[in-house]
Motif scaffolding. Structure first.
Motif, PDB file in Angstrom:
ATOM      1  N   SER A  29       0.831  -1.215   0.000  1.00  0.00           N
ATOM      2  CA  SER A  29       0.000   0.000   0.000  1.00  0.00           C
ATOM      3  C   SER A  29       0.862   1.260   0.000  1.00  0.00           C
ATOM      4  N   ASP A  30       2.017   1.231   0.681  1.00  0.00           N
ATOM      5  CA  ASP A  30       2.850   2.448   0.680  1.00  0.00           C
ATOM      6  C   ASP A  30       3.372   2.749  -0.730  1.00  0.00           C
ATOM      7  N   ALA A  31       3.757   1.699  -1.446  1.00  0.00           N
ATOM      8  CA  ALA A  31       4.252   1.898  -2.813  1.00  0.00           C
ATOM      9  C   ALA A  31       3.132   2.414  -3.710  1.00  0.00           C
ATOM     10  N   PHE A  32       1.942   1.869  -3.523  1.00  0.00           N
ATOM     11  CA  PHE A  32       0.808   2.290  -4.347  1.00  0.00           C
ATOM     12  C   PHE A  32       0.489   3.763  -4.090  1.00  0.00           C
ATOM     13  N   LEU A  33       0.428   4.124  -2.802  1.00  0.00           N
ATOM     14  CA  LEU A  33       0.038   5.505  -2.457  1.00  0.00           C
ATOM     15  C   LEU A  33       1.111   6.509  -2.861  1.00  0.00           C
ATOM     16  N   LYS A  34       2.362   6.035  -2.894  1.00  0.00           N
ATOM     17  CA  LYS A  34       3.445   6.924  -3.311  1.00  0.00           C
ATOM     18  C   LYS A  34       3.296   7.335  -4.776  1.00  0.00           C
ATOM     19  N   ALA A  35       2.595   6.510  -5.532  1.00  0.00           N
ATOM     20  CA  ALA A  35       2.427   6.812  -6.969  1.00  0.00           C
ATOM     21  C   ALA A  35       1.378   7.895  -7.226  1.00  0.00           C
ATOM     22  N   LEU A  36       0.584   8.236  -6.192  1.00  0.00           N
ATOM     23  CA  LEU A  36      -0.424   9.293  -6.381  1.00  0.00           C
ATOM     24  C   LEU A  36       0.269  10.637  -6.559  1.00  0.00           C
ATOM     25  N   ARG A  37      -0.279  11.449  -7.484  1.00  0.00           N
ATOM     26  CA  ARG A  37       0.315  12.757  -7.750  1.00  0.00           C
ATOM     27  C   ARG A  37      -0.763  13.825  -7.661  1.00  0.00           C
ATOM     28  N   GLU A  38      -0.329  15.060  -7.784  1.00  0.00           N
ATOM     29  CA  GLU A  38      -1.267  16.189  -7.812  1.00  0.00           C
ATOM     30  C   GLU A  38      -2.306  16.027  -8.911  1.00  0.00           C
ATOM     31  N   ASP A  39      -1.861  15.474 -10.043  1.00  0.00           N
ATOM     32  CA  ASP A  39      -2.739  15.389 -11.205  1.00  0.00           C
ATOM     33  C   ASP A  39      -3.352  13.990 -11.374  1.00  0.00           C
ATOM     34  N   THR A  40      -3.345  13.205 -10.293  1.00  0.00           N
ATOM     35  CA  THR A  40      -3.935  11.864 -10.398  1.00  0.00           C
ATOM     36  C   THR A  40      -5.459  11.973 -10.356  1.00  0.00           C
ATOM     37  N   ALA A  41      -6.083  11.503 -11.415  1.00  0.00           N
ATOM     38  CA  ALA A  41      -7.546  11.585 -11.505  1.00  0.00           C
ATOM     39  C   ALA A  41      -8.213  10.342 -10.932  1.00  0.00           C
ATOM     40  N   LEU A  42      -7.510   9.213 -10.962  1.00  0.00           N
ATOM     41  CA  LEU A  42      -8.131   7.954 -10.548  1.00  0.00           C
ATOM     42  C   LEU A  42      -7.050   6.941 -10.190  1.00  0.00           C
ATOM     43  N   ALA A  43      -7.357   6.138  -9.154  1.00  0.00           N
ATOM     44  CA  ALA A  43      -6.503   5.001  -8.807  1.00  0.00           C
ATOM     45  C   ALA A  43      -7.345   3.739  -8.920  1.00  0.00           C
ATOM     46  N   CYS A  44      -6.721   2.643  -9.373  1.00  0.00           N
ATOM     47  CA  CYS A  44      -7.449   1.384  -9.595  1.00  0.00           C
ATOM     48  C   CYS A  44      -6.726   0.238  -8.902  1.00  0.00           C
ATOM     49  N   LEU A  45      -7.442  -0.446  -8.030  1.00  0.00           N
ATOM     50  CA  LEU A  45      -6.856  -1.625  -7.381  1.00  0.00           C
ATOM     51  C   LEU A  45      -7.919  -2.696  -7.232  1.00  0.00           C
ATOM     52  N   GLN A  46      -7.597  -3.888  -7.693  1.00  0.00           N
ATOM     53  CA  GLN A  46      -8.511  -5.027  -7.574  1.00  0.00           C
ATOM     54  C   GLN A  46      -8.660  -5.427  -6.103  1.00  0.00           C
ATOM     55  N   SER A  47      -9.773  -6.073  -5.766  1.00  0.00           N
ATOM     56  CA  SER A  47      -9.939  -6.581  -4.404  1.00  0.00           C
ATOM     57  C   SER A  47      -9.110  -7.837  -4.198  1.00  0.00           C
ATOM     58  N   ALA A  48      -9.044  -8.673  -5.204  1.00  0.00           N
ATOM     59  CA  ALA A  48      -8.226  -9.886  -5.131  1.00  0.00           C
ATOM     60  C   ALA A  48      -7.827 -10.249  -6.547  1.00  0.00           C
ATOM     61  N   ASN A  49      -6.646 -10.850  -6.666  1.00  0.00           N
ATOM     62  CA  ASN A  49      -6.154 -11.143  -8.006  1.00  0.00           C
ATOM     63  C   ASN A  49      -6.832 -12.369  -8.613  1.00  0.00           C
ATOM     64  N   HIS A  50      -7.128 -12.252  -9.910  1.00  0.00           N
ATOM     65  CA  HIS A  50      -7.877 -13.289 -10.610  1.00  0.00           C
ATOM     66  C   HIS A  50      -7.035 -14.488 -11.003  1.00  0.00           C
ATOM     67  N   GLU A  51      -5.723 -14.330 -11.019  1.00  0.00           N
ATOM     68  CA  GLU A  51      -4.900 -15.459 -11.467  1.00  0.00           C
ATOM     69  C   GLU A  51      -4.231 -16.202 -10.328  1.00  0.00           C
ATOM     70  N   VAL A  52      -3.927 -15.484  -9.236  1.00  0.00           N
ATOM     71  CA  VAL A  52      -3.219 -16.154  -8.141  1.00  0.00           C
ATOM     72  C   VAL A  52      -3.963 -16.047  -6.820  1.00  0.00           C
ATOM     73  N   GLY A  53      -5.065 -15.311  -6.796  1.00  0.00           N
ATOM     74  CA  GLY A  53      -5.925 -15.296  -5.608  1.00  0.00           C
ATOM     75  C   GLY A  53      -5.488 -14.373  -4.492  1.00  0.00           C
ATOM     76  N   THR A  54      -4.352 -13.701  -4.663  1.00  0.00           N
ATOM     77  CA  THR A  54      -3.845 -12.815  -3.611  1.00  0.00           C
ATOM     78  C   THR A  54      -4.819 -11.667  -3.343  1.00  0.00           C
ATOM     79  N   VAL A  55      -5.122 -11.458  -2.060  1.00  0.00           N
ATOM     80  CA  VAL A  55      -6.015 -10.378  -1.660  1.00  0.00           C
ATOM     81  C   VAL A  55      -5.203  -9.095  -1.529  1.00  0.00           C
ATOM     82  N   GLN A  56      -5.714  -8.014  -2.064  1.00  0.00           N
ATOM     83  CA  GLN A  56      -4.984  -6.744  -2.052  1.00  0.00           C
ATOM     84  C   GLN A  56      -5.407  -5.884  -0.860  1.00  0.00           C
ATOM     85  N   PRO A  57      -4.520  -4.999  -0.416  1.00  0.00           N
ATOM     86  CA  PRO A  57      -4.825  -4.168   0.757  1.00  0.00           C
ATOM     87  C   PRO A  57      -5.738  -2.989   0.399  1.00  0.00           C
ATOM     88  N   VAL A  58      -6.961  -3.310  -0.013  1.00  0.00           N
ATOM     89  CA  VAL A  58      -7.859  -2.283  -0.523  1.00  0.00           C
ATOM     90  C   VAL A  58      -8.227  -1.268   0.556  1.00  0.00           C
TER      91      VAL A  58
END
Lengths: 461, 461
Positions: free
Chosen positions: B128-157
């Motif tokens: 989550s820290d790496a993801f949030l670090k990518a946000l910028r002043e001009d970020t209009a939208l962020a997209c994160l899946q709830s869980a991955n479709h190929e390996v099942g890993t749950v994301q820190p939504v």
């Protein structure tokens, strides 16, 4: 209960139901997978595509399934325009296209394209020479429906397609209303259809792009349906759509004559049984099952509720029955009255006795609404030279009712001026004059936004 | 037959089937019409929306039905971006999003937007820290899946949503893989789901836009579904989708523990029974029913065919099983081996004996493929200092097989150079080194387009 609105949506055909149920067990898996459930799904999808292509009269690789007729239209227009961007950004549409086509054209205009809307005759028919004259050097696409959805008028697609081909412009045909009745003839380039219009399930549209027609799908990429319809395929729906199209075609051929007799009966009897009615649409070149008429001095919503209570489901192009409160753009383009509008579209299996009962019920329903609204008595005449009526704040059909009452107070050749702020008056007052034989002199816009409509009473009675 | 691929599409749930059949009679008419068939259809649609909104955990006026999960994703991303155009045109996505999200981002990039793809851990999890670090002043939208479709890993939504809220950036969650298991927690702004993933019918997606989130639907206008999903509503499908989501939720809660035991068993036993296997995905923070592993020296297509013949339907992220011939972008982003990849996703009602039988069958299927491809014998060692292998023209998994054979000919600390032109080697050779403990030195691109990959054999055995 008699459901007379198949032009909106037809009940599920028995063949569609059977096919749907059968394919729920076989058609749920991903058709792009290699395992047996996927291969079975793929086989169903391939077979449905073959059946649909045969019914449309195209190659299987020209046809994809989309989620709706609307999706087919949006995709067809956007994809054809994008592919011919270098040629130009001009689109020609008829003024009586389905809203999905007009909205596509409007979206294109919003992105800098230009649109020519070709008007229609009072029957709702496009004149092919007028349509073809609108083609320009920079015309990227022309759009013409096979038959109109509100009045049933069949359009001259074959002639227009020929002219478009000669001009090198692709023609897109919205065939949603006519596919049940047969393939669309002629050298069209793109075509859209919608399964729930022919008794297939909701959720399935057809999109055909002829080989050799340039096409560039817009939006995010997706591998399914040749990249033309993103999202997991609804195979049970698709199978049901294809199976029912085939079944409906066979019945439609057998039933078209009988349906035409019934709609001819309605066209003849409604104006006899109900005073001040205008039957609209082409009397001959039309879909066999559909007719539309407008009853003066009546609002569409009351009429629909009255018919619903009497057991008849019909639709209306009157403003008061739509969420946008604007009258049908089709009736407006035709220049016919939009008040008290009723569209009757008969199901394939309709019984003649239902139509008889409709004719029994209709006069009373119209009379009841007219009495409540205080509609004028026909034929009255007075001796005033000029009368002005204030109809500001009144909505359809009241301004026309006020006009008709005032006409009874002036001498032949005298004038009535109606001041109204309901936008529908701009359509209905001239159309009313046309049907009644009075002269529509014109309108003057006033500073407060209302308009003064001037009408001269006809000289002969 | 054992169908172990519910992450692609689940068979229709009995409740979905019942609801679908019941609503075919009541839900075919146009819900915007005033007559009784229309009112009945509207009631079904409203009830389905309430049920779906309750399951998702949102207000009914925040949820619309679309034709597919893919349509929901495309609409969500395009609508959110357009509404925040003034803020900027930057989008943040994880590198392991579903292709519909990545394709939406790519389309945005094609129209002049910019995209930051945030990488993942070897488990497939976003930090989550790496993801949030990518946000910028001009970020209009962020997209994160709830869980991955190929390996099942749950994301820190939940954490990511919190950070996005603090930064004033809306978060879109693709919840297609997790909605069966429960609502998505946290302060997300937009959400998409897909009915056929939880046992509902194909042809129905969910799109949720939270109140207060700016949203501007793109494409031609249409009145249906709040202007967010054009086209006639597929009400029987929608009713079936909502009813089955509710039913599946109840079962999922009851079955999650048992499914987790079965997938834990597979995670533990597969590497014991089959040599040279890597189980991928987070061992703990994952969907209960899904696991993925890769078998070295095997091609995915042969493996899938072998398992299909043995009665098991699974899917694969290997390149040779996709029409694009590129390996899964998810496995690539995780840096794990993509060859011989198998995803097992168990249906809710799976029987333990089916899983046992899978464990009996798998080793033989892998062995058979490896023998046919001439896979190396593990543990061999030679005394060469450096060996170069020409694998030009060979495709996955052959370059890795050649490398593994050559490693058997060099002394500890010696090097093998593999020259290959199959793009997949760029993923699989480093990933193979990681799993085997050898050092991946690097790659040199050659003028003819092939690359030379250098690997140093580990010193200790």
């Amino acid at each position: 209960m008699s459901y007379f609105d198949v032009a909106s949506a037809a009940p599920l055909h028995p063949v569609a139901r059977q096919a749907l149920q059968a394919s729920l067990d076989e058609g749920w898996a991903d058709p792009s997978r290699l395992y047996r459930e996927g291969r079975r799904a793929r086989m169903l999808l391939d077979a449905a595509r073959e059946a649909a292509a045969e019914a449309v009269g195209c190659r299987t690789d020209e046809l994809v399934f989309t989620p709706s007729g609307t999706a087919s239209v949006h995709t067809a227009v956007a994809g054809a325009l994008a592919a011919r961007r270098r040629v130009g950004r001009h689109v020609v549409v008829s003024a009586v296209e389905h809203s999905s086509v007009l909205h596509s054209a409007a979206a294109h205009e919003g992105h800098g394209g230009s649109v020519t809307e070709v008007g229609v005759e009072r029957t709702g028919a496009v004149r092919s020479d007028a349509f073809l004259k609108a083609l320009r050097e920079d015309t990227a696409l022309a759009c013409l429906q096979s038959a109109n959805h509100e009045v049933g008028t069949v359009q001259p697609v074959e002639e227009v397609a020929e002219g478009c081909r000669a001009a090198g412009v692709p023609l897109f045909v919205d065939a949603a209303q006519s596919l049940a009745w047969g393939p669309v003839p002629g050298a069209w380039s793109l075509l859209a259809g919608s399964a729930h219009k022919w008794g297939g399930p909701a959720g399935v549209g057809l999109l055909v792009v002829r080989k050799g027609v340039r096409f560039a799908p817009q939006g995010p990429g997706d591998e399914r349906e040749s990249g033309r319809a993103p999202g997991f395929e609804n195979i049970p729906g698709i199978v049901a759509a294809a199976a029912s199209l085939r079944a409906v075609r066979a019945e439609a051929v057998a039933r078209a004559g009988r349906l035409r007799e019934l709609t001819d009966l309605l066209r003849a009897r409604v104006p006899e049984l109900v005073p001040d009615v205008e039957v609209v649409g082409d009397p001959v070149r039309r879909l066999p099952h559909l007719l539309t008429f407008s009853c003066l001095y009546v609002d569409g919503e009351s009429l629909l509720h009255g018919l619903d209570r009497a057991g008849f489901s019909v639709s209306s192009g009157s403003s008061c029955t739509s969420s946008t409160l604007t009258p049908s753009h089709v009736l407006r383009a035709m220049g016919v009255v939009s008040e008290g509008n009723v569209r009757v579209s008969l199901p394939l299996g309709v019984d003649g006795s239902e139509v008889e009962r409709f004719l029994e019920v209709l006069p009373g329903v119209v009379r009841e609404v007219r009495e409540r609204l205080g509609a004028p008595v026909a034929g009255a005449a007075g001796d005033a030279e000029a009368v002005t009526v204030d109809a500001v704040g009144l909505t359809c059909p009241q301004p026309v009712i006020e006009l008709a009452r005032a006409i009874g107070r002036v001498r032949p050749g005298g004038t009535v001026t109606v001041v109204a702020d309901d936008e529908v008056a701009a359509v209905d007052i001239p159309a009313w004059c046309f049907t009644q034989g009075h002269e529509y002199v014109g309108a003057t816009r006033r500073p407060d936004g209302a308009a003064a409509y001037e009408v001269r009473r006809r000289s002969a009675p």
